[in-house]
Design a protein around this motif. Structure first.
Motif, PDB file in Angstrom:
ATOM      1  N   HIS A  19      19.532 -46.485  -7.166  1.00 42.78           N
ATOM      2  CA  HIS A  19      20.438 -46.815  -8.133  1.00 42.78           C
ATOM      3  C   HIS A  19      21.372 -45.655  -8.480  1.00 42.78           C
ATOM      4  O   HIS A  19      22.333 -45.724  -8.740  1.00 42.78           O
ATOM      5  CB  HIS A  19      19.976 -47.778  -9.355  1.00 42.78           C
ATOM      6  CG  HIS A  19      20.976 -48.375 -10.234  1.00 42.78           C
ATOM      7  ND1 HIS A  19      22.006 -48.980  -9.940  1.00 42.78           N
ATOM      8  CD2 HIS A  19      21.167 -47.827 -11.380  1.00 42.78           C
ATOM      9  CE1 HIS A  19      22.683 -49.386 -11.027  1.00 42.78           C
ATOM     10  NE2 HIS A  19      22.217 -48.607 -11.706  1.00 42.78           N
ATOM     11  N   GLN A  20      20.310 -44.735  -8.889  1.00 44.69           N
ATOM     12  CA  GLN A  20      20.978 -43.488  -9.558  1.00 44.69           C
ATOM     13  C   GLN A  20      22.102 -42.848  -8.174  1.00 44.69           C
ATOM     14  O   GLN A  20      23.119 -42.414  -8.560  1.00 44.69           O
ATOM     15  CB  GLN A  20      20.003 -42.407  -9.797  1.00 44.69           C
ATOM     16  CG  GLN A  20      19.273 -42.788 -11.250  1.00 44.69           C
ATOM     17  CD  GLN A  20      20.090 -42.981 -12.218  1.00 44.69           C
ATOM     18  OE1 GLN A  20      21.181 -42.007 -12.734  1.00 44.69           O
ATOM     19  NE2 GLN A  20      20.164 -44.063 -13.010  1.00 44.69           N
ATOM     20  N   ALA A  21      21.559 -42.720  -7.168  1.00 38.52           N
ATOM     21  CA  ALA A  21      22.390 -42.416  -6.038  1.00 38.52           C
ATOM     22  C   ALA A  21      23.693 -43.306  -5.818  1.00 38.52           C
ATOM     23  O   ALA A  21      24.657 -42.748  -5.616  1.00 38.52           O
ATOM     24  CB  ALA A  21      21.482 -42.492  -4.529  1.00 38.52           C
ATOM     25  N   ASP A  22      23.625 -44.572  -5.944  1.00 38.01           N
ATOM     26  CA  ASP A  22      24.786 -45.484  -6.104  1.00 38.01           C
ATOM     27  C   ASP A  22      25.776 -44.964  -7.285  1.00 38.01           C
ATOM     28  O   ASP A  22      26.982 -44.889  -6.953  1.00 38.01           O
ATOM     29  CB  ASP A  22      24.350 -47.006  -6.287  1.00 38.01           C
ATOM     30  CG  ASP A  22      23.574 -47.694  -5.348  1.00 38.01           C
ATOM     31  OD1 ASP A  22      23.861 -47.450  -3.930  1.00 38.01           O
ATOM     32  OD2 ASP A  22      22.836 -48.521  -5.533  1.00 38.01           O
ATOM     33  N   LEU A  23      25.207 -44.912  -8.398  1.00 38.28           N
ATOM     34  CA  LEU A  23      25.925 -44.525  -9.531  1.00 38.28           C
ATOM     35  C   LEU A  23      26.828 -43.069  -9.059  1.00 38.28           C
ATOM     36  O   LEU A  23      27.960 -42.829  -9.465  1.00 38.28           O
ATOM     37  CB  LEU A  23      25.208 -44.064 -10.724  1.00 38.28           C
ATOM     38  CG  LEU A  23      24.602 -45.569 -11.196  1.00 38.28           C
ATOM     39  CD1 LEU A  23      23.750 -45.189 -12.548  1.00 38.28           C
ATOM     40  CD2 LEU A  23      25.630 -46.673 -11.421  1.00 38.28           C
ATOM     41  N   ALA A  24      25.957 -42.116  -8.547  1.00 40.37           N
ATOM     42  CA  ALA A  24      26.756 -40.984  -8.255  1.00 40.37           C
ATOM     43  C   ALA A  24      27.678 -40.966  -7.091  1.00 40.37           C
ATOM     44  O   ALA A  24      28.764 -40.304  -7.099  1.00 40.37           O
ATOM     45  CB  ALA A  24      25.559 -40.219  -7.683  1.00 40.37           C
ATOM     46  N   ALA A  25      27.644 -42.003  -6.187  1.00 43.54           N
ATOM     47  CA  ALA A  25      28.676 -42.239  -5.148  1.00 43.54           C
ATOM     48  C   ALA A  25      29.655 -43.362  -5.213  1.00 43.54           C
ATOM     49  O   ALA A  25      30.793 -43.183  -4.670  1.00 43.54           O
ATOM     50  CB  ALA A  25      27.765 -42.640  -3.870  1.00 43.54           C
ATOM     51  N   GLN A  26      29.638 -44.033  -6.525  1.00 45.17           N
ATOM     52  CA  GLN A  26      30.569 -45.241  -6.551  1.00 45.17           C
ATOM     53  C   GLN A  26      31.689 -44.765  -6.846  1.00 45.17           C
ATOM     54  O   GLN A  26      32.925 -45.473  -6.593  1.00 45.17           O
ATOM     55  CB  GLN A  26      29.936 -46.055  -7.668  1.00 45.17           C
ATOM     56  CG  GLN A  26      29.902 -45.490  -9.017  1.00 45.17           C
ATOM     57  CD  GLN A  26      29.177 -46.510  -9.820  1.00 45.17           C
ATOM     58  OE1 GLN A  26      28.564 -47.654  -9.363  1.00 45.17           O
ATOM     59  NE2 GLN A  26      29.161 -46.228 -11.181  1.00 45.17           N
ATOM     60  N   GLY A  27      32.330 -43.686  -7.773  1.00 48.37           N
ATOM     61  CA  GLY A  27      33.370 -43.285  -8.326  1.00 48.37           C
ATOM     62  C   GLY A  27      34.638 -43.298  -7.307  1.00 48.37           C
ATOM     63  O   GLY A  27      35.506 -43.584  -7.522  1.00 48.37           O
ATOM     64  N   ILE A  28      34.264 -42.391  -6.311  1.00 49.04           N
ATOM     65  CA  ILE A  28      35.308 -42.332  -5.347  1.00 49.04           C
ATOM     66  C   ILE A  28      35.479 -43.648  -4.424  1.00 49.04           C
ATOM     67  O   ILE A  28      36.731 -43.660  -3.750  1.00 49.04           O
ATOM     68  CB  ILE A  28      34.980 -41.309  -4.102  1.00 49.04           C
ATOM     69  CG1 ILE A  28      33.701 -41.504  -3.361  1.00 49.04           C
ATOM     70  CG2 ILE A  28      34.633 -39.996  -4.874  1.00 49.04           C
ATOM     71  CD1 ILE A  28      33.444 -40.608  -2.190  1.00 49.04           C
ATOM     72  N   HIS A  29      35.173 -44.677  -4.576  1.00 44.67           N
ATOM     73  CA  HIS A  29      35.482 -45.911  -4.015  1.00 44.67           C
ATOM     74  C   HIS A  29      35.899 -47.098  -4.735  1.00 44.67           C
ATOM     75  O   HIS A  29      36.163 -48.064  -4.388  1.00 44.67           O
ATOM     76  CB  HIS A  29      33.970 -46.547  -3.108  1.00 44.67           C
ATOM     77  CG  HIS A  29      33.524 -45.629  -2.012  1.00 44.67           C
ATOM     78  ND1 HIS A  29      34.332 -45.260  -0.901  1.00 44.67           N
ATOM     79  CD2 HIS A  29      32.531 -44.795  -2.190  1.00 44.67           C
ATOM     80  CE1 HIS A  29      33.411 -44.699  -0.116  1.00 44.67           C
ATOM     81  NE2 HIS A  29      32.467 -44.192  -0.634  1.00 44.67           N
ATOM     82  N   GLY A  30      35.877 -46.776  -6.278  1.00 44.31           N
ATOM     83  CA  GLY A  30      36.475 -47.480  -7.341  1.00 44.31           C
ATOM     84  C   GLY A  30      35.344 -48.776  -7.360  1.00 44.31           C
ATOM     85  O   GLY A  30      35.731 -49.860  -7.575  1.00 44.31           O
ATOM     86  N   VAL A  31      34.263 -48.567  -7.066  1.00 46.41           N
ATOM     87  CA  VAL A  31      33.118 -49.348  -7.440  1.00 46.41           C
ATOM     88  C   VAL A  31      32.282 -49.170  -8.653  1.00 46.41           C
ATOM     89  O   VAL A  31      32.086 -48.028  -9.048  1.00 46.41           O
ATOM     90  CB  VAL A  31      32.080 -49.196  -6.134  1.00 46.41           C
ATOM     91  CG1 VAL A  31      30.827 -50.121  -6.237  1.00 46.41           C
ATOM     92  CG2 VAL A  31      32.710 -49.772  -4.781  1.00 46.41           C
ATOM     93  N   ASP A  32      31.519 -50.212  -9.268  1.00 47.60           N
ATOM     94  CA  ASP A  32      30.944 -49.876 -10.538  1.00 47.60           C
ATOM     95  C   ASP A  32      29.304 -50.738 -10.501  1.00 47.60           C
ATOM     96  O   ASP A  32      29.480 -52.040 -10.550  1.00 47.60           O
ATOM     97  CB  ASP A  32      31.658 -50.451 -11.499  1.00 47.60           C
ATOM     98  CG  ASP A  32      30.870 -50.343 -12.868  1.00 47.60           C
ATOM     99  OD1 ASP A  32      29.858 -49.652 -12.886  1.00 47.60           O
ATOM    100  OD2 ASP A  32      31.264 -51.018 -13.878  1.00 47.60           O
ATOM    101  N   TYR A  33      28.438 -50.149 -10.032  1.00 47.13           N
ATOM    102  CA  TYR A  33      26.992 -50.777  -9.771  1.00 47.13           C
ATOM    103  C   TYR A  33      26.776 -50.864 -11.130  1.00 47.13           C
ATOM    104  O   TYR A  33      26.029 -49.777 -11.933  1.00 47.13           O
ATOM    105  CB  TYR A  33      26.192 -50.066  -8.785  1.00 47.13           C
ATOM    106  CG  TYR A  33      26.247 -50.522  -7.549  1.00 47.13           C
ATOM    107  CD1 TYR A  33      25.716 -51.564  -7.050  1.00 47.13           C
ATOM    108  CD2 TYR A  33      27.107 -49.771  -6.372  1.00 47.13           C
ATOM    109  CE1 TYR A  33      25.598 -52.145  -5.576  1.00 47.13           C
ATOM    110  CE2 TYR A  33      27.244 -50.257  -5.222  1.00 47.13           C
ATOM    111  CZ  TYR A  33      26.565 -51.420  -4.975  1.00 47.13           C
ATOM    112  OH  TYR A  33      26.891 -51.837  -3.555  1.00 47.13           O
TER     113      TYR A  33
END
Length: 79
Positions: A19-33
């Motif tokens: 989940h922490q990895a998702d949070l680190a990667a999500q911003g450039i895609h306009g996603v919010d886990y």
């Protein structure tokens, strides 16, 4: 909401790291886990995500840790 069906028991600490990895990667895609839930014994993980589309949500998982969901459902908040 996405659902991951894993082949066996789940270590909640591993899910927290993913989940922490998702949070680190999500911003450039306009996603919010936003949140996740784990059924450790049943081998299921549920992720609440806001994303432009299911493919983009899956892309974040793919880039962050490789654990792409088995199913993604559009859900709306109840009253």
């Amino acid at each position: 909401m996405d659902i991951h069906n894993m082949p066996g028991p789940i270590d909640p600490e591993e899910v927290a790291r993913a989940h922490q990895a998702d949070l680190a990667a999500q911003g450039i895609h306009g996603v919010d886990y936003q949140h996740y839930w784990v059924d450790p014994a049943g081998g299921r993980i549920f992720c609440l995500v806001s994303a432009p589309d299911p493919e983009t949500a899956a892309q974040v998982h793919r880039e962050a840790h490789g654990l792409v969901a088995d199913s993604i459902y559009e859900v709306v908040e109840g009253a």
